[in-house]
Design an enzyme around this catalytic site. Structure first.
Site, short mmCIF file in Angstrom:
data_model
loop_
_atom_site.label_atom_id
_atom_site.label_comp_id
_atom_site.label_asym_id
_atom_site.label_seq_id
_atom_site.Cartn_x
_atom_site.Cartn_y
_atom_site.Cartn_z
N ASP A 76 0.87 -1.19 0.00
CA ASP A 76 0.00 0.00 0.00
C ASP A 76 0.90 1.23 0.00
O ASP A 76 2.09 1.15 0.32
CB ASP A 76 -0.94 -0.03 1.22
CG ASP A 76 -2.14 0.92 1.04
OD1 ASP A 76 -2.19 1.65 0.03
OD2 ASP A 76 -3.02 0.93 1.93
N ASP A 107 -3.64 7.54 -3.34
CA ASP A 107 -5.01 7.95 -3.63
C ASP A 107 -5.50 8.77 -2.43
O ASP A 107 -4.87 8.76 -1.38
CB ASP A 107 -5.90 6.72 -3.85
CG ASP A 107 -5.77 5.70 -2.74
OD1 ASP A 107 -4.67 5.57 -2.17
OD2 ASP A 107 -6.78 5.04 -2.40
N ALA A 124 -11.65 3.61 0.79
CA ALA A 124 -12.41 4.35 1.80
C ALA A 124 -13.70 3.64 2.22
O ALA A 124 -14.71 4.28 2.52
CB ALA A 124 -12.71 5.76 1.32
N CYS A 171 -15.89 -22.58 18.27
CA CYS A 171 -15.12 -22.59 17.03
C CYS A 171 -14.32 -23.88 17.01
O CYS A 171 -13.94 -24.40 18.06
CB CYS A 171 -14.20 -21.37 17.01
SG CYS A 171 -12.87 -21.46 15.82
N CYS A 201 -11.35 -24.35 15.46
CA CYS A 201 -9.93 -24.18 15.12
C CYS A 201 -9.05 -24.77 16.22
O CYS A 201 -9.50 -25.00 17.34
CB CYS A 201 -9.61 -22.71 14.85
SG CYS A 201 -9.13 -21.76 16.30
N1 GUN Z 1 -6.54 1.02 3.07
C1 GUN Z 1 -7.86 1.04 3.43
N2 GUN Z 1 -8.55 1.90 2.65
C2 GUN Z 1 -7.67 2.44 1.78
C3 GUN Z 1 -7.79 3.40 0.73
O1 GUN Z 1 -8.86 3.93 0.44
N3 GUN Z 1 -6.64 3.69 0.03
C4 GUN Z 1 -5.43 3.13 0.34
N4 GUN Z 1 -4.36 3.45 -0.39
N5 GUN Z 1 -5.29 2.23 1.33
C5 GUN Z 1 -6.40 1.90 2.04
ZN ZN Z 2 -11.02 -20.67 16.99
#
Ligand code: GUN
Ligand code: ZN
Length: 499
Positions: free
Chosen positions: A92, A127, A195, A278, A280
Site C-alpha cells: 500500500d 489515492d 475508503a 469454534c 480451530c
Molecule cells: N486502506 C484502506 N482503505 C484504503 C484506501 O482507500 N486507500 C489506500 N491506499 N489504502 C487503504
Molecule cells: Zn477458533
C-alpha cells in the site's frame, strides 16, 4: 479480458478467479485474503501465514517501510527475503498516513518507484480516501486528484510489478461509477475500492453495498477488485457476491490486541466468553479461562491465530459455495447473524438486476430461506422470461394437478410463479421451498403471473392457488379467474366440471 485475471467459476456476481502475479511468478486463487504484515509489530510471522494458514498473498505498507529504520535493509534484500514470504506481496502507498501528516513533498511517482525498488509484486499509487461524510464537491475534487496521480505514474518504470488503480468517490455512487470507469481506462491491473473502512466500522453495510455495486458497474466484470481494508469475515460472503476478489485483513491482528474474537456472525470479546464456539486448533485446545490467564503477548498470538483460522475458513466456505452455486444462501445465512449484515443483504438485492447479468444460468437447487429470497436474481430472471413467453387458449396456472379441461396446465411455485410443466426439472424451478411460505414468496409468484398475463392478451388464464394471501391476489390481474384449489380438487373428486 484482463490479461492477469482469469475467471473460473461464478455465482451471483461472485467468482473464483486466478490472479497471475508475474513478478513473484505466482498465481493467487481468488477470492483471497491478504493478511496485513506490519514489520514493526508482527505477532504471526509471514512464513507462518504462508505455511500454516495458506496465505498466497500478503500486503504491507511501502510508505511505512520507506520511513523506517529498516528502509535500507528492505531495499538491499528485497521484500520477499526481508519478510520471509515467498507468495505475492502487495504494497500500500500510505495514503492514510500521508493524508494525516500531510507530507506534500513526496509524489505518487516516487512512492511507486520505492515500492518497485523494494521488490513489491503489486504496487499502489497515492489515492485520497474520501470519507463518507464528504459532500459531492469535495469528493469530486479529491477524485480528480486521485485520477491525476494515476495518470502521473504512467511513465514510472514498474517492470513486471502490477499496479493498483484505486476507486474513490465517497458515498456518491455516480462519482464511484465514473471513477471506476476512469480507473479501468488507465489500463492498470487491479482495482481497489477505497475508503470503505469508515462505512464498515460504522456498520453501514447498506451504503457499502451501494458503493461497491456502483464501482462494479464502472469496472465491468473482468477486472480484479480489491475491497481495501475489509478484514471482517462476517462480510466476506456479501462482498464476494458483489464481485470483490481481494480482501486485506489487519483486523486479525488489531482485534487480537484488544481481546476481540472474530466470528462469521460478528465480534465477541474474550472477557465475556464462557465457551469458544469454534473448531480451530486454538479453540479446541483452550478454554476462555485459559486464554485469559495467559501473558498478554501469548494471548494476543492465540487470538490472532483464531482470527486467521476463522477468516481463511470463511473464504474456503465461500469458494465451495461458488462451486456449488449456493453463495447467496451463504450470504443469507450471514445476514441472519447480524442486523447490519441484513441491511447489506437487502441492499444487495436492490441490485438483483446487476447481479443477474453475471449469475450462471444453472446451479445447484435454489433454496428459498426467507422473504428476501423472493428478491433474488434467479426469481427476477424467471419473471423476465415470463414476460417474453407466448401462449394461447385456455391456460390453467395451478399449484395442484393437471386438469384436462384446459388447453394447458402450468405449474405455479412461489416465489417463481408459473411455468410450463416441461420446465419442472430445469434450474431454478427445481427450487426447494418450505411448506410454510412467507407472504413475499406469494407476492413474487403473483407478480410472475402478472408478467405472463400481460404479455399474452389473447389467452385466458385461471389461477388455482392454495389460499394465497390477499396482498398477493391483488397483484394478479383482474382478468385472471381465481379458483381456490380445495374447491377444484373437490369437483375433480366428484367427477364434475368445475363451476
Ligand atoms: N486502506 C484502506 N482503505 C484504503 C484506501 O482507500 N486507500 C489506500 N491506499 N489504502 C487503504
Ligand atoms: Zn477458533
Amino acid at each position: 479480458m484482463n490479461d492477469v485475471f482469469e475467471l473460473r467459476s461464478a455465482d451471483a456476481a461472485g467468482r473464483i478467479g486466478e490472479l497471475r502475479v508475474p513478478r513473484s511468478d505466482t498465481i493467487v486463487e481468488t477470492p483471497a485474503l491478504m493478511p496485513v504484515v506490519n514489520p514493526n509489530l508482527q505477532t504471526i510471522s509471514p512464513a507462518r501465514l504462508e505455511d500454516e494458514f495458506g496465505a498466497e498473498i500478503c500486503i504491507t505498507n511501502g510508505y511505512i517501510i520507506s520511513q523506517s529504520d529498516y528502509r535500507e535493509e528492505a531495499l538491499s534484500t528485497g521484500l520477499h527475503e526481508f519478510l520471509d514470504f515467498s507468495g505475492a506481496i502487495m504494497t500500500d502507498s500510505g495514503s492514510f498516513q500521508l493524508a494525516e501528516y500531510g507530507d506534500i513533498e513526496v509524489t505518487s511517482a516516487e512512492i511507486l518507484d520505492f515500492q518497485y525498488r523494494i521488490g513489491s509484486d503489486i504496487g499502489t499509487p497515492i489515492d485520497i480516501p474520501t470519507p463518507p461524510e464528504a459532500g459531492r464537491e469535495r469528493a469530486a475534487d479529491e477524485l480528480a486528484t486521485t485520477q491525476d496521480r494515476l495518470e502521473s505514474i504512467q511513465d514510472v518504470d514498474t517492470g513486471e510489478m502490477l499496479v493498483n488503480a484505486p476507486v474513490q468517490g465517497g458515498v456518491h455512487t455516480d462519482l464511484r461509477e465514473r471513477a471506476a470507469r476512469d480507473a479501468r481506462a488507465t489500463g492498470l491491473d487491479i482495482h481497489p475500492i477505497g475508503a470503505a473502512v469508515p462505512l464498515m466500522n460504522a456498520y453501514e453495510y447498506g451504503t457499502m453495498v451501494d458503493v461497491i455495486a456502483a464501482a462494479k458497474r464502472g469496472l465491468g466484470p473482468s477486472s480484479p477488485v480489491h475491497l481495501f481494508g475489509a478484514g471482517h469475515p462476517m462480510m466476506f460472503a456479501l462482498a464476494v457476491a458483489l464481485g470483490c476478489d481481494l480482501f486485506d485483513s489487519a483486523a486479525y491482528a488489531l482485534y487480537a490486541r484488544d481481546d476481540r474474537y472474530l466470528t462469521v456472525r460478528g465480534t465477541e470479546r474474550l472477557p465475556e466468553l464462557e465457551y469458544l464456539s469454534c473448531e480451530c486448533p486454538v479453540c479446541v485446545a483452550h478454554t476462555p479461562d485459559e486464554l485469559r490467564a495467559m501473558p498478554d503477548d501469548e494471548r494476543e498470538t492465540r487470538l490472532a491465530e483464531h482470527n486467521l483460522y476463522v477468516s481463511f475458513g470463511e473464504l474456503r466456505r465461500i469458494k465451495q459455495a461458488i462451486r456449488r452455486g449456493n453463495l447467496l444462501e451463504l450470504v443469507e445465512a450471514r445476514a441472519r447473524g447480524h442486523p447490519a449484515m441484513l441491511d447489506g443483504y437487502r441492499a444487495l438485492l436492490d441490485h438483483a438486476d446487476q447481479l443477474e447479468r453475471e449469475d450462471p444460468a444453472s446451479k445447484d437447487a435454489f433454496f428459498h430461506l426467507s422473504s428476501e429470497s423472493a428478491r433474488r436474481p434467479e426469481v427476477r430472471r424467471h419473471h423476465e422470461r415470463l414476460a417474453r413467453l407466448s401462449v394461447g387458449g385456455e391456460i390453467l396456472l395451478t399449484e395442484g394437478d393437471t386438469n384436462a379441461a384446459y388447453d394447458e396446465s402450468w405449474r405455479v411455485v412461489p416465489p417463481f410463479g408459473p411455468f410450463p410443466r416441461a420446465l419442472s426439472e430445469t434450474y431454478p424451478l427445481t427450487a426447494e421451498v418450505p411448506e410454510r411460505l412467507d407472504d413475499a414468496a406469494y407476492e413474487a409468484a403473483a407478480s410472475g403471473v402478472a408478467k405472463l398475463v400481460e404479455a399474452n392478451l389473447d389467452a385466458e388464464f385461471t389461477l388455482a392457488h392454495r389460499d394465497w394471501p390477499e396482498r398477493a391476489l391483488e397483484t394478479v390481474p383482474e382478468r385472471v379467474r381465481r379458483a381456490p384449489l380445495e374447491s377444484m380438487d373437490e369437483y375433480e373428486e366428484r367427477g364434475e366440471d368445475e363451476p
